[in-house]
Scaffold this motif. Structure first.
Motif, PDB file in Angstrom:
ATOM      1  N   SER A   4      -1.823  44.387  -1.822  1.00  0.00           N
ATOM      2  CA  SER A   4      -2.526  44.013  -2.375  1.00  0.00           C
ATOM      3  C   SER A   4      -2.659  43.232  -3.751  1.00  0.00           C
ATOM      4  O   SER A   4      -3.454  43.223  -4.650  1.00  0.00           O
ATOM      5  CB  SER A   4      -4.983  43.106  -2.670  1.00  0.00           C
ATOM      6  OG  SER A   4      -5.118  44.404  -2.806  1.00  0.00           O
ATOM      7  N   ASN A   5      -0.534  43.389  -3.849  1.00  0.00           N
ATOM      8  CA  ASN A   5      -0.596  43.144  -5.278  1.00  0.00           C
ATOM      9  C   ASN A   5      -1.268  44.594  -6.419  1.00  0.00           C
ATOM     10  O   ASN A   5      -1.444  43.723  -7.238  1.00  0.00           O
ATOM     11  CB  ASN A   5      -0.876  42.212  -6.857  1.00  0.00           C
ATOM     12  CG  ASN A   5      -0.292  40.430  -5.697  1.00  0.00           C
ATOM     13  OD1 ASN A   5       1.107  39.879  -4.913  1.00  0.00           O
ATOM     14  ND2 ASN A   5      -1.384  39.295  -4.804  1.00  0.00           N
ATOM     15  N   GLY A   6      -1.382  45.321  -5.534  1.00  0.00           N
ATOM     16  CA  GLY A   6      -1.693  46.372  -7.228  1.00  0.00           C
ATOM     17  C   GLY A   6      -3.332  45.924  -7.357  1.00  0.00           C
ATOM     18  O   GLY A   6      -3.412  46.330  -8.300  1.00  0.00           O
ATOM     19  N   ALA A 188       5.293  39.770  -3.797  1.00  0.00           N
ATOM     20  CA  ALA A 188       5.611  41.150  -3.382  1.00  0.00           C
ATOM     21  C   ALA A 188       4.219  41.562  -3.042  1.00  0.00           C
ATOM     22  O   ALA A 188       3.404  41.572  -2.886  1.00  0.00           O
ATOM     23  CB  ALA A 188       5.770  41.859  -4.455  1.00  0.00           C
ATOM     24  N   ALA A 189       4.514  42.649  -1.713  1.00  0.00           N
ATOM     25  CA  ALA A 189       3.225  43.643  -1.158  1.00  0.00           C
ATOM     26  C   ALA A 189       2.958  44.780  -1.933  1.00  0.00           C
ATOM     27  O   ALA A 189       4.334  45.289  -1.436  1.00  0.00           O
ATOM     28  CB  ALA A 189       3.731  43.796   0.542  1.00  0.00           C
ATOM     29  N   VAL A 190       1.980  45.076  -2.880  1.00  0.00           N
ATOM     30  CA  VAL A 190       2.451  46.194  -4.124  1.00  0.00           C
ATOM     31  C   VAL A 190       1.345  47.351  -3.149  1.00  0.00           C
ATOM     32  O   VAL A 190       0.262  46.913  -3.144  1.00  0.00           O
ATOM     33  CB  VAL A 190       2.320  45.566  -5.019  1.00  0.00           C
ATOM     34  CG1 VAL A 190       2.191  46.843  -6.026  1.00  0.00           C
ATOM     35  CG2 VAL A 190       2.732  44.624  -5.779  1.00  0.00           C
ATOM     36  N   PHE A 239      -0.589  36.569  -5.180  1.00  0.00           N
ATOM     37  CA  PHE A 239      -0.748  36.492  -3.466  1.00  0.00           C
ATOM     38  C   PHE A 239      -2.167  37.321  -2.638  1.00  0.00           C
ATOM     39  O   PHE A 239      -2.067  38.647  -3.589  1.00  0.00           O
ATOM     40  CB  PHE A 239      -0.177  36.897  -1.885  1.00  0.00           C
ATOM     41  CG  PHE A 239       0.990  35.519  -1.988  1.00  0.00           C
ATOM     42  CD1 PHE A 239       1.769  35.165  -3.752  1.00  0.00           C
ATOM     43  CD2 PHE A 239       1.562  34.846  -1.178  1.00  0.00           C
ATOM     44  CE1 PHE A 239       2.714  34.168  -3.792  1.00  0.00           C
ATOM     45  CE2 PHE A 239       2.228  33.527  -1.212  1.00  0.00           C
ATOM     46  CZ  PHE A 239       3.195  33.181  -2.322  1.00  0.00           C
ATOM     47  N   LYS A 240      -2.611  36.780  -1.565  1.00  0.00           N
ATOM     48  CA  LYS A 240      -3.291  37.452  -1.420  1.00  0.00           C
ATOM     49  C   LYS A 240      -3.382  38.032   0.350  1.00  0.00           C
ATOM     50  O   LYS A 240      -3.236  36.364   0.609  1.00  0.00           O
ATOM     51  CB  LYS A 240      -5.176  37.221  -2.044  1.00  0.00           C
ATOM     52  CG  LYS A 240      -5.903  38.035  -0.752  1.00  0.00           C
ATOM     53  CD  LYS A 240      -6.191  39.502  -1.315  1.00  0.00           C
ATOM     54  CE  LYS A 240      -6.991  40.134  -2.166  1.00  0.00           C
ATOM     55  NZ  LYS A 240      -6.450  41.538  -1.943  1.00  0.00           N
ATOM     56  N   LEU A 241      -3.449  38.758   0.709  1.00  0.00           N
ATOM     57  CA  LEU A 241      -3.218  38.574   2.707  1.00  0.00           C
ATOM     58  C   LEU A 241      -3.735  39.847   3.106  1.00  0.00           C
ATOM     59  O   LEU A 241      -4.466  40.464   2.446  1.00  0.00           O
ATOM     60  CB  LEU A 241      -1.418  39.557   2.442  1.00  0.00           C
ATOM     61  CG  LEU A 241      -0.964  39.908   4.189  1.00  0.00           C
ATOM     62  CD1 LEU A 241      -1.147  38.711   5.092  1.00  0.00           C
ATOM     63  CD2 LEU A 241      -0.111  40.889   4.247  1.00  0.00           C
TER      64      LEU A 241
HETATM   65  O1  PAZ Z   1       7.293  38.897   3.179  1.00  0.00           O
HETATM   66  P1  PAZ Z   1       6.523  38.047   4.039  1.00  0.00           P
HETATM   67  O2  PAZ Z   1       7.555  36.635   4.413  1.00  0.00           O
HETATM   68  O3  PAZ Z   1       6.531  38.848   5.464  1.00  0.00           O
HETATM   69  O4  PAZ Z   1       5.311  38.045   3.800  1.00  0.00           O
HETATM   70  C1  PAZ Z   1       4.594  37.099   2.801  1.00  0.00           C
HETATM   71  C2  PAZ Z   1       3.263  38.094   1.738  1.00  0.00           C
HETATM   72  C3  PAZ Z   1       2.498  38.573   3.372  1.00  0.00           C
HETATM   73  C4  PAZ Z   1       3.923  39.214   2.042  1.00  0.00           C
HETATM   74  C5  PAZ Z   1       3.078  37.379   1.381  1.00  0.00           C
HETATM   75  O5  PAZ Z   1       2.962  36.367   1.449  1.00  0.00           O
HETATM   76  C6  PAZ Z   1       1.545  38.022   0.721  1.00  0.00           C
HETATM   77  O6  PAZ Z   1       1.033  37.432   1.086  1.00  0.00           O
HETATM   78  N1  PAZ Z   1       2.293  38.596  -0.110  1.00  0.00           N
HETATM   79  C7  PAZ Z   1       0.875  39.833  -1.240  1.00  0.00           C
HETATM   80  C8  PAZ Z   1       0.523  40.568  -0.462  1.00  0.00           C
HETATM   81  C9  PAZ Z   1      -0.736  41.320  -0.542  1.00  0.00           C
HETATM   82  O7  PAZ Z   1      -0.259  42.583  -1.095  1.00  0.00           O
HETATM   83  O8  PAZ Z   1      -1.834  41.026  -0.679  1.00  0.00           O
END
Ligand code: PAZ
Length: 315
Positions: A4-6, A188-190, A239-241
């Motif tokens: 989550s972005n650190g 980026a996914a950190v 970003f929030k995944l």
């Molecule tokens: O790189 P990707 O296209 O497969 O996925 C994108 C993602 C899901 C990594 C990006 O949209 C995202 O949410 N990044 C932040 C992830 C996080 O740390 O919550």
């Protein structure tokens, strides 16, 4: 590993935590050269207009200093590569901080081994693109050449959490001179957790020592320091995944307030290529891919929205 972005959970990060993270990290290879490239790039671009940092791909967490094993964060880099393309088309200069080996701008629809698959040897001295890939290869080459000759794309690779955050700090402080023309797009996914360098095993961990019992430290929350100290005037998007839709918007809303972001892009793992929700102080905006076009990306309307909001912020 959570990603989550650190951000991780939402406790305060002190300047001491940040300092001790950087002090104890292994030195960034080629830091002086990266700084030089950044300064040259930003100085040139600062006269022409807006600059965006796009971060892309996942960070690794090494388990050994002479690393054989590591924990990884999920991300193909597709979001970052596509977004970089649309920012370039919108006239931004792009610093693309990407995980080594992930998708690259303008090459997303090429196979993994483009040289061997896309081209054929037609005579002793000729290599041509195979008909199936001709259009894609032409577009990839010409777009890449345009970005190179205009000097609008600077690519910087990372692999580990240490390299990512050290690069982020270098780039942010170089971009702070741009004030509000700078845009941070942190896709980026950190890693949220890591093994501090000084407590990491030097050599390959031996299985003969029995089950592995390891305690991971929390990565300091760099978004707050980025916003407060490194680039206080920039337009910041994180970003929030999540995989659980029920908590996604709440967590994105908390990040927006806690880190004083201008926008948080919320996405769910399985639907991330179709739809995202842009969480802002003024409300939530749902952004969807144009499903009437097979090759349409969700990043196209997303970047259009962001470019409009950034312009409004500037004016
Ligand atoms: O790189 P990707 O296209 O497969 O996925 C994108 C993602 C899901 C990594 C990006 O949209 C995202 O949410 N990044 C932040 C992830 C996080 O740390 O919550």
């Amino acid at each position: 590993m959570a990603a989550s972005n650190g951000l991780g959970s939402f406790e305060e990060t002190s300047n001491d935590d940040i300092k001790s993270f950087f002090d104890s990290s292994p030195p960034l290879k080629d830091a002086a050269e990266i700084k030089r490239k950044l300064e040259e790039f930003i100085q040139k671009k600062s006269f022409l207009g807006k600059v965006v940092l796009v971060t892309s791909g996942g960070t690794t967490v090494p388990l050994e200093q002479r690393c054989v094993r590591y924990i990884d964060n999920f991300s193909s880099g597709s979001r970052g590569a596509a977004s970089a393309e649309y920012f370039l088309k919108a006239g931004y200069a792009v610093v693309f901080l990407y995980r080594e080996g992930t998708y690259q701008p303008f090459c997303r629809s090429l196979p993994n081994n483009p040289l061997l698959e896309c081209f054929e040897v037609t005579s002793e001295s000729n290599i041509t693109a195979r008909p199936l890939y001709e259009k894609t290869v032409k577009e990839a080459i010409s777009n890449t050449h345009v970005a190179a000759s205009n000097g609008t794309l600077l690519k910087l690779p990372f692999t580990t959490i240490f390299e990512y955050l050290q690069n982020l700090q270098l780039i942010s402080s170089s971009m702070s001179s741009l004030g509000s023309s700078a845009l941070f797009y942190l896709a980026a996914a950190v890693s949220d957790f890591y093994v501090p360098w000084e407590s990491m095993a030097v050599h390959k961990i031996q299985s003969s020592s029995g089950p592995l019992d390891m305690r991971l430290a929390q990565v300091p929350k760099m978004l707050s320091v980025l916003r407060k100290d490194w680039a206080p005037k920039a337009f910041c998007i994180s970003f929030k995944l999540e995989t659980d839709m029920k908590i996604l918007l709440e967590k994105a809303g908390t990040a927006l307030k806690k880190y004083n972001m201008d926008m948080v892009v919320a996405n769910e793992l399985l639907t991330r290529k179709e739809e995202v929700v842009v969480v802002t102080k003024g409300g939530n905006i749902v952004v969807q891919r144009d499903t009437t076009r097979a090759d349409a990306d969700v990043e196209e309307p997303l970047i259009k929205l962001i470019v409009d909001k950034h312009s409004a912020y500037l004016s």
